[in-house]
Structures are given as structure tokens and as C-alpha cells.
Design a protein around this motif. Structure first.
Motif, PDB file in Angstrom:
ATOM      1  N   ARG A  54       0.798  -1.227   0.000  1.00 15.66           N
ATOM      2  CA  ARG A  54       0.000   0.000   0.000  1.00 15.66           C
ATOM      3  C   ARG A  54       0.832   1.278   0.000  1.00 15.66           C
ATOM      4  O   ARG A  54       0.422   2.249  -0.641  1.00 15.66           O
ATOM      5  CB  ARG A  54      -0.983  -0.009   1.168  1.00 15.66           C
ATOM      6  N   PRO A  55       1.990   1.355   0.666  1.00 18.05           N
ATOM      7  CA  PRO A  55       2.735   2.616   0.658  1.00 18.05           C
ATOM      8  C   PRO A  55       3.165   3.069  -0.727  1.00 18.05           C
ATOM      9  O   PRO A  55       3.461   4.237  -0.941  1.00 18.05           O
ATOM     10  CB  PRO A  55       3.957   2.322   1.527  1.00 18.05           C
ATOM     11  N   PRO A  77      -0.560   6.955  -0.323  1.00 14.91           N
ATOM     12  CA  PRO A  77      -1.087   7.084   1.031  1.00 14.91           C
ATOM     13  C   PRO A  77      -0.444   8.256   1.768  1.00 14.91           C
ATOM     14  O   PRO A  77       0.747   8.509   1.628  1.00 14.91           O
ATOM     15  CB  PRO A  77      -0.710   5.769   1.706  1.00 14.91           C
ATOM     16  N   PRO A  82      -2.966   6.728   6.585  1.00 14.45           N
ATOM     17  CA  PRO A  82      -2.860   5.829   5.432  1.00 14.45           C
ATOM     18  C   PRO A  82      -4.183   5.457   4.755  1.00 14.45           C
ATOM     19  O   PRO A  82      -4.172   4.901   3.663  1.00 14.45           O
ATOM     20  CB  PRO A  82      -2.169   4.590   5.993  1.00 14.45           C
ATOM     21  N   TRP A  85      -5.496   8.767   0.536  1.00 18.57           N
ATOM     22  CA  TRP A  85      -4.439   8.765  -0.476  1.00 18.57           C
ATOM     23  C   TRP A  85      -4.474  10.092  -1.226  1.00 18.57           C
ATOM     24  O   TRP A  85      -5.496  10.467  -1.806  1.00 18.57           O
ATOM     25  CB  TRP A  85      -4.633   7.607  -1.438  1.00 18.57           C
TER      26      TRP A  85
END
Length: 92
Positions: A54-55, A77, A82, A85
Motif C-alpha cells: 500500500r505505501p 497514502p 494511510p 491517499w
């Protein structure tokens, strides 16, 4: 003030026709809110994206980018939140 089209898209899931039932968030799914840029207010279903991936964010195809139908909008994100985005720009 938001246009009618912008109000219709808010709170809807990216990638679905805004009038379709599946455009609404589903129970048990995880979503990131897209903030800024052409997809502002849409939700991105990240249920199947592993947390470690996800990062990196996502380059999402959209005809609403500055490059038209061939463009993509880059979202990443927010480090402090997080589940939100932020738009980083458009790509060709």
C-alpha cells in the motif's frame, strides 16, 4: 461549489459506474479515500492489496486526468493517515 457530476461521484467506489449498486462501499472491504486531483472523493477498494504494498500507492487510469483518456492519476497514502491517499499528479 461542486457540480452535479462531482457530487454524484463522492463516496462512490473507483472503477464502477456511479449509478450501479456495486459503486457503494461493501461491508468487509477496506477502502482508501482519494484526496485531490480528478478522482477526489472517490473510494479505492484496497481489500486485496497487501498492507506492505500500500505505501507505493497507485497510478489509476482515468479520462479525467490532464492527459485525457490515455492518462493516469497517481495517488499515494498520506503518511499520517494511510486511509487517505493524496493526489501526486497525472501521468501519461
Amino acid at each position: 461549489m461542486d457540480s452535479d457530476d462531482e457530487r454524484l461521484l463522492r463516496g462512490r467506489v473507483y472503477g464502477h459506474d456511479p449509478t450501479a449498486p456495486e459503486a457503494a462501499p461493501l461491508p468487509g472491504h477496506h477502502y482508501a479515500e482519494l484526496v485531490g486531483g480528478p478522482l477526489d472523493g472517490l473510494l479505492l477498494d484496497i481489500t486485496t492489496v497487501p498492507p506492505e504494498a500500500r505505501p507505493e500507492g497507485a497510478a489509476l487510469p482515468t479520462a479525467l486526468s490532464t492527459h485525457g483518456p490515455e492518462g493516469r492519476s497517481l495517488y499515494q497514502p498520506r503518511p499520517t493517515a494511510p486511509s487517505r491517499w493524496d493526489w501526486r499528479g497525472d501521468l501519461r
